[in-house]
Design an enzyme around this catalytic site. Sequence first.
Site, PDB file in Angstrom:
ATOM      1  CE  LYS A   1      57.194 -40.058 119.793  1.00 31.51           C
ATOM      2  NZ  LYS A   1      58.285 -39.424 119.047  1.00 31.51           N
TER       3      LYS A   1
ATOM      4  CD  GLU B   1      49.223 -39.748 114.990  1.00 31.38           C
ATOM      5  OE1 GLU B   1      49.358 -40.803 114.364  1.00 31.38           O
ATOM      6  OE2 GLU B   1      50.176 -39.139 115.520  1.00 31.38           O
ATOM      7  NE  ARG B   2      53.840 -34.706 111.092  1.00 34.30           N
ATOM      8  CZ  ARG B   2      54.267 -35.115 112.281  1.00 34.30           C
ATOM      9  NH1 ARG B   2      53.785 -36.229 112.805  1.00 34.30           N
ATOM     10  NH2 ARG B   2      55.166 -34.425 112.949  1.00 34.30           N
TER      11      ARG B   2
END
Length: 462
Positions: free
Chosen positions: A157, A183-184
């Site tokens: 993705k 998000e990381r």
Amino acid sequence: MTQENLGTVIAVRGSVIDVRFPQRLPAVFTLLRAGDDRGMAIEVMVQLDAQHVRGIALTPVQGLSRGAMVLDTGGPLQAPVGRAVLGRMFDVFGQPADQGAPLQDVQWRSVHRAPPLLSQRTSQSTVFATGIKIIDVLTPLERGGKTGLFGGAGVGKTVLLTEMIHNMVGQHQGVSIFCGIGERCREGEELYRDMQQAGVLPNMVMLYGQMNEPPGSRFRIGHAALTMAEYFRDDEHRDVLLLIDNIFRFVQAGAEVSGLMGQMPARLGYQPTLGTELAELEERIADTESGAITSIQAVYVPADDFTDPAAVHTFSHLSASIVLSRKRASEGLYPAVDPLQSNSRLANPGVVGERHYRLAQEIRRTLAQYEGLKDIIAMLGLEQLSPEDRRVVNRARRLEHFLTQPFFTTGQFSGMPGKLVSLEDALDGCERILHDEFRDYPESALYMIGSIDEARRPEQAA
């Protein structure tokens, strides 16, 4: 000058803070500040009675205790807007997170804004070209529309999103806004560096509500990104590409906030207000007379289950759905878009034209027939098929290979330079494969090429 409206913390339960205001009760969505340096932020969610409000913390609350003083800022959470935000990375409070210079020449606007009125929207559907063959041919995207990028973990993705950023800035000369929800930190840093190297950062804004931040922060980062997008659409009259990675974490953050606020969970533990909260975000993404916000949203599908409420509610807002398949990814067919599950509202002859529509239908039919023949091939072998079925399999396999494409953003890993393919070249290639022009070519000759003419190179045709 009005007197400061001060309150007192009376309860701290994780990220939920109850505050007593003896003078004046703050409105819902008002931002409150607490702590020695006013560094803790709390958003009012509920007015409990005439003197008490309950809020959700947007920052960590370590050190906050009962009896602490809280300042009513008198307004909601705000985001900076203006040309100065281009090329920068922000957190939910609009503070630069890229170690750059402080912001100058910006306005601050509330993140809680109403969607455009129906009378301000345009009803004309136009196609938004991406330069990616399988998407432009089978699931054309709508300018000012919302596209979902569905897939489980690790099927590509984020790679597809970054490729679209690269192609859009080069093709459409618009503004790209990347909103990372949950998000990381590694992903944010990598994307910032990649965009810098690709030279597209000057026309981009990045916002992150990271995975380690409180749910209130992750829940509001999408609204902050839309406030910036609306500025470029309405004030600058520019087209905006808004990429959200990923919308499931917005739903997840909303579920956490709802649970912390003590609301009764609905099906599978989701918040009862899931539909409303998602609509408040999605309805602001629209095509108006002054410009368009086109959105591409990655949607993590829990356990690859498309009946999950988060996936179902997201589907209802979309004009196109791109479904990524783990099976295709394992076969090396990248981008791993499932051509039979993916669909678009624009794939009709009135919008894309008769030839495009007819070819897309023929491609789907051929691939669906091949899918139905796979069990027979596995049991009895290809030789047991009728000559007509063998021709279908031949075409389908070559179509599958032709619809792969090397990406600019993965060139450093794959060693293959990226390819941008026009819609005309993509349609021409598919049409010639369906007419059996390439039946004597090996499938590998069509793998990871741009236009179909690249398969005619002597070393590949051998």
